[in-house]
Design a protein around this motif. Structure first.
Motif, PDB file in Angstrom:
ATOM      1  N   GLY A 237      18.956  -2.516 -10.070  1.00 40.44           N
ATOM      2  CA  GLY A 237      19.823  -1.212 -10.292  1.00 40.44           C
ATOM      3  C   GLY A 237      19.107   0.280 -10.175  1.00 40.44           C
ATOM      4  O   GLY A 237      19.607   1.154  -9.391  1.00 40.44           O
ATOM      5  N   LYS A 238      17.763   0.312 -10.657  1.00 39.02           N
ATOM      6  CA  LYS A 238      17.221   1.695 -10.667  1.00 39.02           C
ATOM      7  C   LYS A 238      16.617   1.731  -9.361  1.00 39.02           C
ATOM      8  O   LYS A 238      16.464   2.926  -8.722  1.00 39.02           O
ATOM      9  N   LEU A 239      16.337   0.774  -8.610  1.00 38.68           N
ATOM     10  CA  LEU A 239      15.802   0.815  -7.118  1.00 38.68           C
ATOM     11  C   LEU A 239      16.867   1.203  -6.091  1.00 38.68           C
ATOM     12  O   LEU A 239      16.598   1.794  -4.956  1.00 38.68           O
ATOM     13  N   ALA A 240      18.053   1.110  -6.436  1.00 40.66           N
ATOM     14  CA  ALA A 240      19.236   1.467  -5.716  1.00 40.66           C
ATOM     15  C   ALA A 240      19.146   2.858  -5.253  1.00 40.66           C
ATOM     16  O   ALA A 240      19.625   3.307  -4.135  1.00 40.66           O
ATOM     17  N   GLY A 241      18.599   3.725  -6.002  1.00 38.14           N
ATOM     18  CA  GLY A 241      18.429   5.240  -5.882  1.00 38.14           C
ATOM     19  C   GLY A 241      17.004   5.625  -5.129  1.00 38.14           C
ATOM     20  O   GLY A 241      16.878   6.822  -4.976  1.00 38.14           O
ATOM     21  N   ALA A 242      16.089   4.686  -5.142  1.00 36.76           N
ATOM     22  CA  ALA A 242      14.698   4.986  -4.971  1.00 36.76           C
ATOM     23  C   ALA A 242      14.649   5.275  -3.565  1.00 36.76           C
ATOM     24  O   ALA A 242      15.223   4.437  -2.611  1.00 36.76           O
ATOM     25  N   VAL A 243      13.646   6.134  -3.106  1.00 36.89           N
ATOM     26  CA  VAL A 243      13.434   6.074  -1.518  1.00 36.89           C
ATOM     27  C   VAL A 243      11.931   5.404  -1.137  1.00 36.89           C
ATOM     28  O   VAL A 243      11.870   5.374   0.171  1.00 36.89           O
ATOM     29  N   MET A 244      11.189   4.987  -2.004  1.00 35.01           N
ATOM     30  CA  MET A 244       9.991   4.614  -1.527  1.00 35.01           C
ATOM     31  C   MET A 244       9.449   3.554  -2.667  1.00 35.01           C
ATOM     32  O   MET A 244       9.656   3.979  -3.979  1.00 35.01           O
ATOM     33  N   VAL A 245       8.610   2.584  -2.212  1.00 32.23           N
ATOM     34  CA  VAL A 245       8.021   1.596  -3.223  1.00 32.23           C
ATOM     35  C   VAL A 245       6.665   1.514  -2.614  1.00 32.23           C
ATOM     36  O   VAL A 245       6.487   1.260  -1.330  1.00 32.23           O
ATOM     37  N   ILE A 246       5.539   1.532  -3.532  1.00 32.13           N
ATOM     38  CA  ILE A 246       4.237   1.293  -3.030  1.00 32.13           C
ATOM     39  C   ILE A 246       3.708   0.158  -3.886  1.00 32.13           C
ATOM     40  O   ILE A 246       3.760   0.100  -5.087  1.00 32.13           O
ATOM     41  N   ALA A 247       3.389  -1.052  -3.191  1.00 30.58           N
ATOM     42  CA  ALA A 247       2.906  -2.286  -3.909  1.00 30.58           C
ATOM     43  C   ALA A 247       1.914  -2.928  -3.452  1.00 30.58           C
ATOM     44  O   ALA A 247       1.685  -2.897  -2.174  1.00 30.58           O
ATOM     45  N   GLU A 248       0.954  -3.512  -4.260  1.00 30.34           N
ATOM     46  CA  GLU A 248       0.040  -4.111  -3.912  1.00 30.34           C
ATOM     47  C   GLU A 248       0.492  -5.588  -3.306  1.00 30.34           C
ATOM     48  O   GLU A 248       1.231  -6.386  -3.840  1.00 30.34           O
ATOM     49  N   MET A 249       0.207  -6.008  -2.223  1.00 31.95           N
ATOM     50  CA  MET A 249       0.867  -7.087  -1.314  1.00 31.95           C
ATOM     51  C   MET A 249      -0.268  -8.113  -0.967  1.00 31.95           C
ATOM     52  O   MET A 249      -1.204  -7.580  -0.588  1.00 31.95           O
ATOM     53  N   ARG A 250      -0.080  -9.386  -1.534  1.00 32.12           N
ATOM     54  CA  ARG A 250      -1.046 -10.215  -1.459  1.00 32.12           C
ATOM     55  C   ARG A 250      -1.057 -11.218  -0.326  1.00 32.12           C
ATOM     56  O   ARG A 250      -0.102 -11.597   0.290  1.00 32.12           O
ATOM     57  N   PHE A 251      -2.349 -11.008   0.456  1.00 29.63           N
ATOM     58  CA  PHE A 251      -2.340 -11.715   1.700  1.00 29.63           C
ATOM     59  C   PHE A 251      -2.880 -13.244   1.401  1.00 29.63           C
ATOM     60  O   PHE A 251      -2.539 -14.193   2.142  1.00 29.63           O
ATOM     61  N   TYR A 252      -3.962 -13.305   0.380  1.00 32.54           N
ATOM     62  CA  TYR A 252      -4.573 -14.673   0.271  1.00 32.54           C
ATOM     63  C   TYR A 252      -4.330 -14.903  -1.168  1.00 32.54           C
ATOM     64  O   TYR A 252      -5.023 -14.008  -1.943  1.00 32.54           O
ATOM     65  N   ARG A 253      -3.848 -15.902  -1.870  1.00 28.76           N
ATOM     66  CA  ARG A 253      -3.493 -15.892  -3.302  1.00 28.76           C
ATOM     67  C   ARG A 253      -4.686 -16.025  -3.895  1.00 28.76           C
ATOM     68  O   ARG A 253      -5.519 -16.809  -3.601  1.00 28.76           O
ATOM     69  N   LEU A 254      -4.747 -15.130  -5.166  1.00 29.89           N
ATOM     70  CA  LEU A 254      -5.664 -15.101  -6.131  1.00 29.89           C
ATOM     71  C   LEU A 254      -5.295 -15.916  -7.465  1.00 29.89           C
ATOM     72  O   LEU A 254      -6.357 -16.268  -8.052  1.00 29.89           O
ATOM     73  N   TYR A 255      -4.125 -15.993  -7.807  1.00 26.66           N
ATOM     74  CA  TYR A 255      -3.734 -16.470  -9.036  1.00 26.66           C
ATOM     75  C   TYR A 255      -2.687 -17.516  -8.492  1.00 26.66           C
ATOM     76  O   TYR A 255      -2.013 -17.735  -7.646  1.00 26.66           O
ATOM     77  N   ASP A 256      -2.545 -18.706  -9.607  1.00 28.60           N
ATOM     78  CA  ASP A 256      -1.915 -19.849  -9.219  1.00 28.60           C
ATOM     79  C   ASP A 256      -0.262 -19.343  -9.725  1.00 28.60           C
ATOM     80  O   ASP A 256      -0.036 -18.717 -10.690  1.00 28.60           O
ATOM     81  N   GLY A 257       0.584 -19.754  -8.557  1.00 24.84           N
ATOM     82  CA  GLY A 257       1.958 -19.345  -8.812  1.00 24.84           C
ATOM     83  C   GLY A 257       2.266 -17.979  -8.267  1.00 24.84           C
ATOM     84  O   GLY A 257       3.598 -17.935  -8.351  1.00 24.84           O
TER      85      GLY A 257
END
Length: 288
Positions: A153-173
């Protein structure tokens, strides 16, 4: 790409006629370094809602009139198991993967050191104090997709997201890069750029004889910037354009900031001289 200087941010703040400070939500606000949005906060152009469930990390967050910090675990909402590690930056809703760490040869000291506790996560959409959102920044050690799922709901008005994106899994699941990319594209965001990428050298018999920094080839993760699709700019509100121009300048995406300013000029929201004034304040290496 060079980030915006104080003078550039100040000029934009003075000329963009913001109705209110930008609303920034930082999930995983552990103060391990300078957040990318710091220049906006320092200029009084943004208010930050910071969430940090790790008690040790939360205690290190410095009081700021431009920020509201809460010791809350943000996710989908509901009960979850929190894995707290001695190094607060490793704490997560997911347990570290022994298999992955065995392959990488790094992070071994964290295995078996966690303290588990049952906690209640809250979805951003259920937090009434936050009535709007311009930028969502997430560093949740594997729980990024959970945060996104609870913020539709709140992202519907947002213009940008900065997120850590995992390339190689560190955590199970934990979800991986394709999972987060799909989740954000379903909500109208597209990948714009990476702010940085982290890689590690794999463990081998000759590690003492080589330059580990130069030989680090296994990608681990990186901070990815997603923006709301800007192909059809007619769907954008005036406030969203102002927010995008400021945020793009702050992360050093000056071409995107200039495109946003050009769109504002075309709408009569800014003077024709504003894009030129922006370029005048860029570092010399970025000007022809």
């Amino acid at each position: 790409m060079a980030v915006a200087g104080k003078s550039l941010i100040a000029m934009l703040g003075a000329r963009l006629d913001l109705a209110a400070p930008l609303a920034i939500v930082d999930v995983g606000a552990n103060p391990l370094g300078k957040p990318v949005y710091k220049p906006l906060v320092a200029a009084g152009l943004a208010h930050v809602w910071g969430f940090e469930p790790n008690a040790e990390a939360f205690a290190k967050l410095a009081p700021n009139p431009q920020a509201t910090y809460l010791p809350v675990a943000v996710g989908r909402g509901g009960a979850a198991t929190f894995h707290a590690y001695p190094a607060s930056e490793m704490s997560s809703l997911y347990p570290l993967s022994a298999a992955s760490i065995g392959y990488l040869g790094h992070f071994r000291r964290h295995l078996g050191q966690e303290t588990q506790s049952r906690i209640e996560t809250r979805a951003l959409d259920d937090i009434d104090q936050i009535d709007r959102l311009d930028l969502l920044k997430i560093d949740a050690q594997g729980a990024e997709c959970d945060v996104i799922a609870g913020a539709r709901g709140k992202l519907a008005g947002a213009v940008m997201v900065i997120a850590e994106m995992r390339f190689y899994r560190l955590y199970d699941g934990e979800p991986m890069l394709h999972d987060m990319d799909r989740a954000l594209r379903e909500q109208g965001f597209v990948l714009h750029r990476f702010l940085h990428q982290k890689a590690r050298m794999l463990n081998h018999s000759q590690k003492a004889r080589v330059n580990a920094r130069a030989m680090s080839t296994q990608l681990i993760d990186g901070d990815a910037v997603y923006i709301r699709s800007f192909e059809d700019r007619s769907t954008w509100g005036d406030g969203q354009l102002r927010a995008l121009a400021l945020l793009a300048a702050t992360i050093g995406s000056h071409d995107l900031a200039l495109l946003a300013l050009d769109t504002m000029v075309a709408r009569g929201l800014a003077r024709k001289s504003l894009p030129g004034a922006y370029v005048d304040l860029l570092p010399q290496e970025l000007r022809a």
